[in-house]
Design an enzyme around this catalytic site. Structure first.
Site, PDB file in Angstrom:
ATOM      1  N   ILE A   1       0.829  -1.203   0.000  1.00  0.00           N
ATOM      2  CA  ILE A   1       0.000   0.000   0.000  1.00  0.00           C
ATOM      3  C   ILE A   1       0.865   1.256   0.000  1.00  0.00           C
ATOM      4  O   ILE A   1       0.572   2.229  -0.679  1.00  0.00           O
ATOM      5  CB  ILE A   1      -0.949  -0.001   1.223  1.00  0.00           C
TER       6      ILE A   1
ATOM      7  N   LYS B   1      -4.585   0.187  12.391  1.00  0.00           N
ATOM      8  CA  LYS B   1      -5.739   0.160  13.304  1.00  0.00           C
ATOM      9  C   LYS B   1      -5.344   0.175  14.773  1.00  0.00           C
ATOM     10  O   LYS B   1      -6.188   0.307  15.645  1.00  0.00           O
ATOM     11  CB  LYS B   1      -6.529  -1.145  13.086  1.00  0.00           C
TER      12      LYS B   1
ATOM     13  N   ALA C   1     -11.193   0.836   4.200  1.00  0.00           N
ATOM     14  CA  ALA C   1     -10.311   1.455   3.203  1.00  0.00           C
ATOM     15  C   ALA C   1     -10.898   2.774   2.712  1.00  0.00           C
ATOM     16  O   ALA C   1     -11.111   3.686   3.491  1.00  0.00           O
ATOM     17  CB  ALA C   1     -10.031   0.494   2.066  1.00  0.00           C
TER      18      ALA C   1
ATOM     19  N   GLY D   1      -4.820 -16.011  -2.388  1.00  0.00           N
ATOM     20  CA  GLY D   1      -4.312 -14.776  -1.778  1.00  0.00           C
ATOM     21  C   GLY D   1      -5.403 -13.929  -1.155  1.00  0.00           C
ATOM     22  O   GLY D   1      -5.235 -12.717  -0.975  1.00  0.00           O
TER      23      GLY D   1
ATOM     24  N   LYS E   1     -12.152  -2.983  14.220  1.00  0.00           N
ATOM     25  CA  LYS E   1     -12.823  -1.978  13.385  1.00  0.00           C
ATOM     26  C   LYS E   1     -14.111  -1.503  14.043  1.00  0.00           C
ATOM     27  O   LYS E   1     -14.443  -0.312  14.002  1.00  0.00           O
ATOM     28  CB  LYS E   1     -13.121  -2.548  11.995  1.00  0.00           C
TER      29      LYS E   1
ATOM     30  N   GLY F   1      -7.479  -3.317  -0.226  1.00  0.00           N
ATOM     31  CA  GLY F   1      -6.870  -3.338  -1.554  1.00  0.00           C
ATOM     32  C   GLY F   1      -5.890  -2.197  -1.644  1.00  0.00           C
ATOM     33  O   GLY F   1      -6.000  -1.192  -0.945  1.00  0.00           O
TER      34      GLY F   1
HETATM   35 MG    MG Z   1     -12.411   3.929   5.265  1.00  0.00          MG
END
Ligand code: MG
Ligand code: ASP
Length: 789
Positions: free
Chosen positions: A444, A548, A580, A633, A651, A768
């Site tokens: 990322i 996080k 994300a 994956g 989360k 992603g």
């Molecule tokens: Mg978000």
């Protein structure tokens, strides 16, 4: 410096003997034999000659004024050359006698009389240079510069160049001091280039001589980014493009005339503007082609002449075109009402011609006045500054007019200085510098670096700031460079220059950089970095987290961090840590601010679990599906990280805190899909015994099937009178429920609120490379907006 140079000195640089010595010193120290020098008349000599011509024209006695001019020139000669000035004194006496005769006779060759000013300067400077050991000769421009008879004389390039080369060939290894301001026509008669025309002489002669560059030595240090007489903090510009300089000239800036710049277009030659009084100080270079480095420049005129007309718009446009053909394009023009502005000099030069031309086009001149001034912003990309410029205009300003390289407005004269100040501060002043430090350069992180390298320029323009990547922190090494790291080419530098990490050494270095703000982007999953957030904030950095750990850390830590952020006025955003790029936090924020009350948040906050439950249909064992997902994956390297539900629990905690709830991780009930016996085994052993997942799942699935419901793994939080209930685990939902209709792999967030009793659903990829990098970028931009707008 290589190549032939041309140095031009104006009247104010040649005002007395001391000035001549200063100029001679510059010529000797800043050039070499073979250079050209162009001079104008010393001090106010041209004015004195014009006064003489006026007296003679009116039949008034001019002898006294002529004697005064002779005294001035004679003093220059004797103070500059001492006894060795005798030959020049003799020549001067003869010239004065000649001028006296010409003034008395008719017709008078006014141009030839004015030419004496420059002739005397050229002779005197050449004599002084020779005496100082730098052989020099004076050259009368009429010996080579062939001009036509049009109102603004145009040169015959080929013949003038040839004649000049001949003249120079006759004077090898000498400094040649040429007269500015004039040339001659085919009949040998003097043709003047207009008041202050010797700058044009300089660039023209430099082009004819194929000089490498021209320097106009004057009484200012160069071109500033605003009038230094109005603003104490106006800054000298190191360089300007030819187009910008031309635009400044067209807007009436007195430093350079548009015509002076013309020859520079024909031969790619640089022009320097610098002060003969401080020859070793910085100066301005005008380059044939612009460089991206040049900064916007504010220009202003305290007064302009503003004309208002009545008539048809097309006729008005024809009038503007006509002005352009006269070499006097309007500074600004408006259709509603019909109005145009010229500099006061242009308007004087036109006299009654403008009203006459307007009348011939069927336009009536209603009024003209000079109680308005002009403020312009010259830049290579004016469009990029148009928004900021427009926002600064008061109601008494006319709307912004767009030129090729400038934005222009007209304001009442008394408002000019204030507007120059605010535009200078906002658009031309020093830019705010924002440093970015990236922690985590993996998947990322590298996506963000790509994204940033594509957006950097646009962000700089939007925020009128300078965004700089100043650090990259890996798990073992770090690279910090206050001057900036190119995000498109960071790898090479990182490999060569990165140092080994020692504690927070990188932070000590980042904290002392000379930048206005520094933002740390934490794209790691590192708990230890999150533990250092308090120190990072104390060091003055803002934070963006995809990590996080801090958001879902112990409540005491979280609250202490929030308190510290508000004390230090630092920002922390962590949109990317949940869903994300999905606009989850924006929505919560918006609901809260619009008076809504959220009663429940639930959803599937894991792409892996979303995929597994969409595919699980009881026909095959769940464990096989997990292995398939792993091989594609779709899971973490250790699938238990997904199956434990920990990540969804974290989360949900972050979301709960965003809703203003005080909650701890342990207060969120967690149903793990991993049987306790498998939880702590090494990965290999877990994989060997993975079928042990199946009985629990099979039972749950059978039960759901029997009840006609769908089995899902979800998080949910509800708020009611009884309190807050939060849970992550298996759920049975109707086949019509949003959880049961989630595309495989997508995340889902379902809000219930006063305004949305049937639910507000936000759904899409929750992880992603690209979307997470975009979410980080979006948080960074949100911080910039708070800091810079
Ligand atoms: Mg978000
Ligand atoms: N000596 C002329 C003038 O005063 C030309 C010049 O100075 O550029 O206008």
């Amino acid at each position: 410096m290589t190549g032939k140079q041309l140095h031009k000195f104006g009247g104010s640089s040649l005002a007395d003997a001391e000035c001549y010595h200063r100029v001679a010193h510059i010529v000797q120290t800043h050039g070499h034999a073979g250079d050209l020098v162009v001079v104008s008349a010393a001090g106010k000599t041209t004015n004195a000659l014009l006064d003489l011509l006026r007296l003679a024209r009116h039949g008034q006695p001019f002898e006294e004024a002529l004697a005064e001019l002779k005294r001035f020139q004679q003093t220059l000669v004797s103070e500059t050359l001492g006894a060795s000035g005798q030959p020049l004194s003799d020549q001067l006496a003869a010239d004065i006698a000649h001028i006296g005769q010409c003034l008395g006779a008719e017709p008078r060759d006014c141009a030839a009389i004015q030419a004496f000013g420059e002739l005397w300067s050229a002779r005197l400077l050449a004599a002084l240079l020779s005496r100082l050991g730098a052989p020099a000769t004076a050259l009368d421009a009429r010996d080579f510069l062939l001009l036509d008879d049009s109102v603004q004389p145009r040169p015959d390039w080929a013949r003038s160049a040839e004649a000049l080369h001949r003249c120079l060939a006759q004077r090898p290894n000498q400094r040649v001091v040429v007269t500015g301001y004039f040339g001659a026509n085919a009949q040998g008669r003097t043709r003047l280039l207009g008041r202050n025309g010797s700058d044009y002489s300089a660039t023209l002669i430099a082009a004819l001589a194929e000089a490498a560059e021209v320097t106009i030595w004057t009484d200012v240090a160069g071109i500033y980014n605003a009038d230094p007489n109005l603003l104490a903090d106006a800054r000298l510009q190191a360089s300007l493009s030819l187009d910008e300089a031309d635009q400044l000239a067209r807007l009436g800036s007195p430093v350079l005339h548009s015509r002076t710049l013309q020859p520079l277009r024909q031969v790619a030659m640089a022009l320097n503007v610098r002060s003969s009084y401080t020859p070793d100080s910085p100066y301005t270079r005008i380059l044939p082609r612009g460089s991206e480095q040049t900064e916007p420049v504010v220009t202003s005129l305290g007064r302009v002449t503003l004309y208002r007309f009545q008539g048809k718009v097309p006729a008005f446009h024809q009038l503007c075109d006509w002005l352009g053909q006269q070499g006097l394009p309007p500074l600004a023009d408006y259709d509603q009402p019909l109005m145009l502005a010229l500099t006061c000099e242009q308007s004087r030069a036109l006299g009654g011609d403008l009203a006459r031309q307007a009348a011939s086009l069927g336009l009536t001149l209603l009024s003209s006045g000079d109680d308005y001034g002009l403020v312009g912003l010259v830049s290579q990309h004016p469009g990029r500054l148009a928004g900021a410029f427009a926002r600064l205009l008061s109601r008494s300003a006319y709307p912004c007019c767009r030129h090729d390289q400038a934005l222009v407005t007209l304001v009442p004269s008394r408002e000019v200085t204030a507007l120059v100040e605010s535009i200078h501060r906002r658009c031309a002043g020093p830019r705010r510098r924002i440093g970015l430090v990236l922690a985590g350069k993996g998947n990322i992180g590298s996506a963000w670096l790509d994204l940033f390298s594509r957006q950097q320029q646009q962000l700089n323009e939007e925020f009128e700031a300078e965004m700089r990547l100043v650090g990259i922190i890996g798990s073992e090494h770090y690279l910090i460079d206050e001057a900036g790291i190119d995000p498109a080419r960071w790898q090479g530098r990182y490999q060569q220059e990165a140092r080994e990490c020692h504690g927070l050494e990188w932070l000590d270095r980042a904290a002392v950089m000379d930048l206005d703000e520094v933002v740390l982007l934490d794209i790691t999953a590192s708990a230890s970095l999150a533990l250092h957030y308090p120190e990072i904030v104390a060091a003055g950095l803002h934070l963006v987290s995809a990590n996080k750990q801090a958001g879902s850390g112990p409540g005491t830590f979280y609250r202490e961090l929030q308190r510290q952020l508000s004390n230090c006025h630092r920002y922390w955003r962590y949109n990317a840590s949940v869903g994300a790029g999905l606009p989850v936090f924006y929505s919560i924020d918006d609901l809260k601010r619009s008076g809504d009350a959220i009663t429940s948040v639930s959803g599937v906050f894991s792409g892996t679990l979303s995929w597994l439950f969409d595919h699980y249909d009881r026909r095959g064992p769940f464990s096989e599906l997990v292995l398939q997902a792993k091989s594609e994956g779709l899971t973490e390297p250790d699938p238990r990280d997904d199956l434990s539900g920990r990540d969804m629990q974290r989360k949900l905690l972050i979301l709960a805190r965003e809703l203003g709830l005080t909650l701890e991780l342990e207060q969120i009930e967690l149903e793990s899909l991993v049987p306790a016996a498998l939880a702590d085994l090494p990965l290999e052993q877990f994989l060997a015994r993975i079928e042990e997942l199946d009985p629990l799942m099979q039972a749950a699935a059978d039960e759901a099937k029997a009840r006609g419901l769908a089995l899902r793994y979800a998080a949910s939080l509800t708020i009611d009178e009884a309190g807050v209930r939060a849970r992550v685990g298996l759920e049975q939902v109707a086949h019509s429920h949003p959880f049961a209709n989630l595309p495989a792999g997508d995340n889902q967030f379902l809000f219930l609120s006063k305004h949305y009793p049937n639910g507000l659903v936000i759904q899409g990829p929750g992880a992603g490379r690209e979307v997470t990098a975009a979410a980080v970028q979006s948080d960074f931009v949100a911080i910039c907006r708070r800091l810079l707008h």
